[in-house]
Design a protein around this motif. Structure first.
Motif, PDB file in Angstrom:
ATOM      1  N   PRO A  77       0.851  -1.374   0.124  1.00 56.23           N
ATOM      2  CA  PRO A  77      -0.039  -0.031   0.090  1.00 56.23           C
ATOM      3  C   PRO A  77       0.978   1.308  -0.029  1.00 56.23           C
ATOM      4  CG  PRO A  77      -0.541  -1.448   1.916  1.00 56.23           C
ATOM      5  CD  PRO A  77       0.695  -2.119   1.046  1.00 56.23           C
ATOM      6  N   ARG A  78       0.180   2.527  -0.397  1.00 57.98           N
ATOM      7  CA  ARG A  78       1.126   3.538  -0.601  1.00 57.98           C
ATOM      8  C   ARG A  78       0.532   4.529   0.652  1.00 57.98           C
ATOM      9  NH1 ARG A  78       4.407   1.440  -2.764  1.00 57.98           N
ATOM     10  NH2 ARG A  78       4.591   1.017  -4.780  1.00 57.98           N
ATOM     11  N   VAL A  79       1.739   5.272   1.276  1.00 64.99           N
ATOM     12  CA  VAL A  79       1.364   6.295   2.043  1.00 64.99           C
ATOM     13  C   VAL A  79       2.084   7.400   1.699  1.00 64.99           C
ATOM     14  CG1 VAL A  79       1.630   6.890   4.390  1.00 64.99           C
ATOM     15  CG2 VAL A  79       0.976   4.560   3.798  1.00 64.99           C
ATOM     16  N   LEU A  80       1.449   8.687   1.805  1.00 63.63           N
ATOM     17  CA  LEU A  80       2.292   9.874   1.592  1.00 63.63           C
ATOM     18  C   LEU A  80       2.927  10.352   2.714  1.00 63.63           C
ATOM     19  CD1 LEU A  80      -0.350  11.760  -0.375  1.00 63.63           C
ATOM     20  CD2 LEU A  80       1.194  10.609  -1.305  1.00 63.63           C
ATOM     21  N   ALA A  81       3.992  11.140   2.678  1.00 63.81           N
ATOM     22  CA  ALA A  81       4.658  11.701   3.666  1.00 63.81           C
ATOM     23  C   ALA A  81       5.018  13.357   3.595  1.00 63.81           C
ATOM     24  CB  ALA A  81       5.887  10.968   3.946  1.00 63.81           C
ATOM     25  N   GLY A  82       4.871  14.042   4.536  1.00 63.37           N
ATOM     26  CA  GLY A  82       5.245  15.355   4.555  1.00 63.37           C
ATOM     27  C   GLY A  82       5.893  15.912   5.776  1.00 63.37           C
ATOM     28  N   PRO A 120      -3.467   7.548   2.541  1.00 61.21           N
ATOM     29  CA  PRO A 120      -2.932   8.313   3.864  1.00 61.21           C
ATOM     30  C   PRO A 120      -1.828   9.317   3.858  1.00 61.21           C
ATOM     31  CG  PRO A 120      -3.548   6.089   4.300  1.00 61.21           C
ATOM     32  CD  PRO A 120      -3.421   6.218   2.796  1.00 61.21           C
ATOM     33  N   LEU A 121      -1.688   9.941   4.712  1.00 56.90           N
ATOM     34  CA  LEU A 121      -0.476  10.824   5.079  1.00 56.90           C
ATOM     35  C   LEU A 121      -0.045  10.858   6.379  1.00 56.90           C
ATOM     36  CD1 LEU A 121       1.228  13.477   4.007  1.00 56.90           C
ATOM     37  CD2 LEU A 121      -0.581  14.996   4.969  1.00 56.90           C
ATOM     38  N   VAL A 122       1.572  10.736   6.421  1.00 61.49           N
ATOM     39  CA  VAL A 122       2.161  10.780   7.818  1.00 61.49           C
ATOM     40  C   VAL A 122       2.861  12.190   7.655  1.00 61.49           C
ATOM     41  CG1 VAL A 122       3.853   9.865   9.441  1.00 61.49           C
ATOM     42  CG2 VAL A 122       2.571   8.346   7.930  1.00 61.49           C
ATOM     43  N   ALA A 123       2.136  13.149   8.527  1.00 61.10           N
ATOM     44  CA  ALA A 123       2.860  14.379   8.865  1.00 61.10           C
ATOM     45  C   ALA A 123       3.459  14.751   9.808  1.00 61.10           C
ATOM     46  CB  ALA A 123       1.475  15.331   8.658  1.00 61.10           C
ATOM     47  N   TYR A 124       4.908  15.298   9.631  1.00 63.10           N
ATOM     48  CA  TYR A 124       5.949  15.401  10.633  1.00 63.10           C
ATOM     49  C   TYR A 124       5.887  16.931  11.130  1.00 63.10           C
ATOM     50  CZ  TYR A 124       7.416  10.939   9.914  1.00 63.10           C
ATOM     51  OH  TYR A 124       7.488   9.159   9.734  1.00 63.10           O
ATOM     52  N   LEU A 125       5.729  17.240  12.236  1.00 66.46           N
ATOM     53  CA  LEU A 125       5.948  18.705  12.410  1.00 66.46           C
ATOM     54  C   LEU A 125       7.050  19.038  13.524  1.00 66.46           C
ATOM     55  CD1 LEU A 125       5.135  21.497  11.946  1.00 66.46           C
ATOM     56  CD2 LEU A 125       2.968  21.131  13.566  1.00 66.46           C
ATOM     57  N   TYR A 126       7.882  20.006  13.128  1.00 68.42           N
ATOM     58  CA  TYR A 126       9.315  20.141  13.625  1.00 68.42           C
ATOM     59  C   TYR A 126       8.936  21.487  14.321  1.00 68.42           C
ATOM     60  CZ  TYR A 126      11.250  16.010  11.749  1.00 68.42           C
ATOM     61  OH  TYR A 126      11.365  14.506  11.399  1.00 68.42           O
TER      62      TYR A 126
END
Length: 167
Positions: free
Chosen positions: A18-23, A95-101
């Motif tokens: 499966p594909r997952v987007l990442a930002g 789905p998207l996995v979003a990282y916030l720094y």
């Protein structure tokens, strides 16, 4: 020894996953605690400086957030700790996995040095905590509010699902 067949089998296996987007993005504030938002020209609404992780190049989420920040607003500086990781779902896309720094607090000189990437952004502004939900769509607004809470707590990272904290 790895054979050509082994390589082809592994490539086929990976292609079947499966594909997952990442930002990744950075949360910058000014001395009054207002959050720096940017206005994209390719969609409605406001966002944080950040974007897609270039995983084909082996880019990490932290590297992506720093690269995107440098590209979008012209500020290239080390980022602080990871504040949130958000699993975002929605109709019609993976789905998207979003990282916030933590981008830190920007002084007047840094704010004055902001140079927008004209091919993607129309403008930027500083927004108070109370105004954030007027500018940001639901899950992003919740993510930013949670990140501000995490900063106030002084430690840790929050795990989120569609902007809601997982307990």
């Amino acid at each position: 020894m790895t054979t050509t067949q082994d390589t082809q089998d592994f490539a086929a296996y990976v292609a079947s996953l499966p594909r997952v987007l990442a930002g990744a993005a950075a949360l910058f504030r000014d001395g009054e605690g207002r959050v720096l938002l940017v206005e994209p020209n390719y969609r409605e609404g406001w966002a944080l400086p950040g974007g897609t992780i270039e995983s084909d190049d082996g880019e990490s989420p932290r590297e992506a957030a720093r690269r995107e920040t440098a590209e979008e607003i012209g500020l290239d500086r080390p980022l602080g700790r990871l504040l949130t990781v958000d699993w975002v779902t929605g109709p019609g896309r993976p789905p998207l996995v979003a990282y916030l720094y933590d981008g830190g607090v920007l002084g007047e000189d840094e704010l004055g040095a902001i140079q927008l990437q004209e091919s993607e952004l129309l403008s930027w502004r500083l927004v108070s905590r109370e105004e954030l939900t007027e500018y940001l769509w639901d899950s992003l607004g919740r993510r930013v509010l949670t990140a501000l809470d995490v900063l106030a707590e002084g430690a840790g990272t929050a795990e989120l699902e569609d902007g809601h904290r997982v307990r």
